[in-house]
Every structure is written in structure tokens, then in C-alpha cells.
Write an enzyme that holds these catalytic residues in place. Structure first.
Site, short mmCIF file in Angstrom:
data_model
loop_
_atom_site.label_atom_id
_atom_site.label_comp_id
_atom_site.label_asym_id
_atom_site.label_seq_id
_atom_site.Cartn_x
_atom_site.Cartn_y
_atom_site.Cartn_z
N VAL A 9 -18.18 4.09 46.96
CA VAL A 9 -17.43 3.82 45.74
C VAL A 9 -17.97 4.72 44.63
O VAL A 9 -19.02 5.34 44.78
CB VAL A 9 -17.53 2.33 45.32
CG1 VAL A 9 -16.87 1.44 46.36
CG2 VAL A 9 -18.97 1.92 45.09
N CYS A 10 -17.24 4.79 43.54
CA CYS A 10 -17.64 5.64 42.42
C CYS A 10 -18.87 5.06 41.75
O CYS A 10 -19.03 3.86 41.70
CB CYS A 10 -16.50 5.73 41.42
SG CYS A 10 -15.06 6.54 42.14
N PRO A 11 -19.74 5.90 41.25
CA PRO A 11 -19.62 7.35 41.12
C PRO A 11 -20.11 8.12 42.34
O PRO A 11 -20.02 9.34 42.37
CB PRO A 11 -20.48 7.66 39.90
CG PRO A 11 -21.59 6.67 39.99
CD PRO A 11 -20.93 5.41 40.53
N GLN A 12 -20.63 7.42 43.34
CA GLN A 12 -21.18 8.10 44.51
C GLN A 12 -20.16 9.02 45.19
O GLN A 12 -20.48 10.13 45.58
CB GLN A 12 -21.71 7.07 45.52
CG GLN A 12 -22.37 7.69 46.71
CD GLN A 12 -22.86 6.65 47.71
OE1 GLN A 12 -22.46 5.49 47.66
NE2 GLN A 12 -23.71 7.06 48.63
N SER A 42 -10.59 9.03 40.73
CA SER A 42 -11.78 9.63 40.12
C SER A 42 -12.01 11.05 40.60
O SER A 42 -12.38 11.94 39.83
CB SER A 42 -13.02 8.78 40.41
OG SER A 42 -12.91 7.53 39.79
#
Length: 83
Positions: A9-12, A42
Site C-alpha cells: 500500500v502507499c507510500p511503499q 498514487s
């Protein structure tokens, strides 16, 4: 090059994509598949911000929610080396 960011998931997710893009040269393409729709938004936003060309592509991965083709442009490489 193709990467699968499923399960992240974000930000990964964006960080993984950016790291891969840094290894590519202008004209190269990166295909990204994933299973988290907010990550698609994103990734698109980050790529447009940094000058990469993004389009939707198809994938043979039945588990994937999205598949993007990101093209490295010379403008993107210039912005990546000169913040």
C-alpha cells in the site's frame, strides 16, 4: 521491466515504482501490476508529476486490479537528477 506491487500500500508502492524507474533509461518502459486501486492513483499522480508517460495496459495476472505501462522520458530523467 515488469514489477508486481500486489500486497503493498502507499507510500511503499510509489517508492518501489520510483526505485525501479531510476534504473531505466529514456525510452524504456516499466509495467506495474497491483491489487490496490488507491495505489494506481498514487502511482499515476507521482509519474505525471515527475514527467513520466503513463498508460493502462493489459495483464495476464488474474489477481491484478490494475496494470500500468510507464514510459521513461528524457524530461523525467532530467527532473529526477535535478530536484
Amino acid at each position: 521491466m515488469e514489477i508486481d506491487v500486489s500486497g503493498t500500500v502507499c507510500p511503499q508502492t510509489v517508492l518501489i515504482v520510483r526505485r525501479c524507474l531510476e534504473e531505466l533509461e529514456p525510452g524504456d518502459e516499466l509495467t506495474v501490476v497491483g491489487d490496490y486501486p488507491p495505489a494506481e492513483r498514487s502511482i499515476r499522480r507521482s509519474c505525471h508529476k515527475h514527467g513520466y508517460s503513463v498508460s493502462t495496459t493489459s495483464t495476464t495476472d488474474a489477481e491484478a486490479e490494475f496494470a500500468l505501462r510507464i514510459r521513461v522520458t528524457s524530461a523525467a530523467k532530467t527532473s529526477a537528477t535535478h530536484p
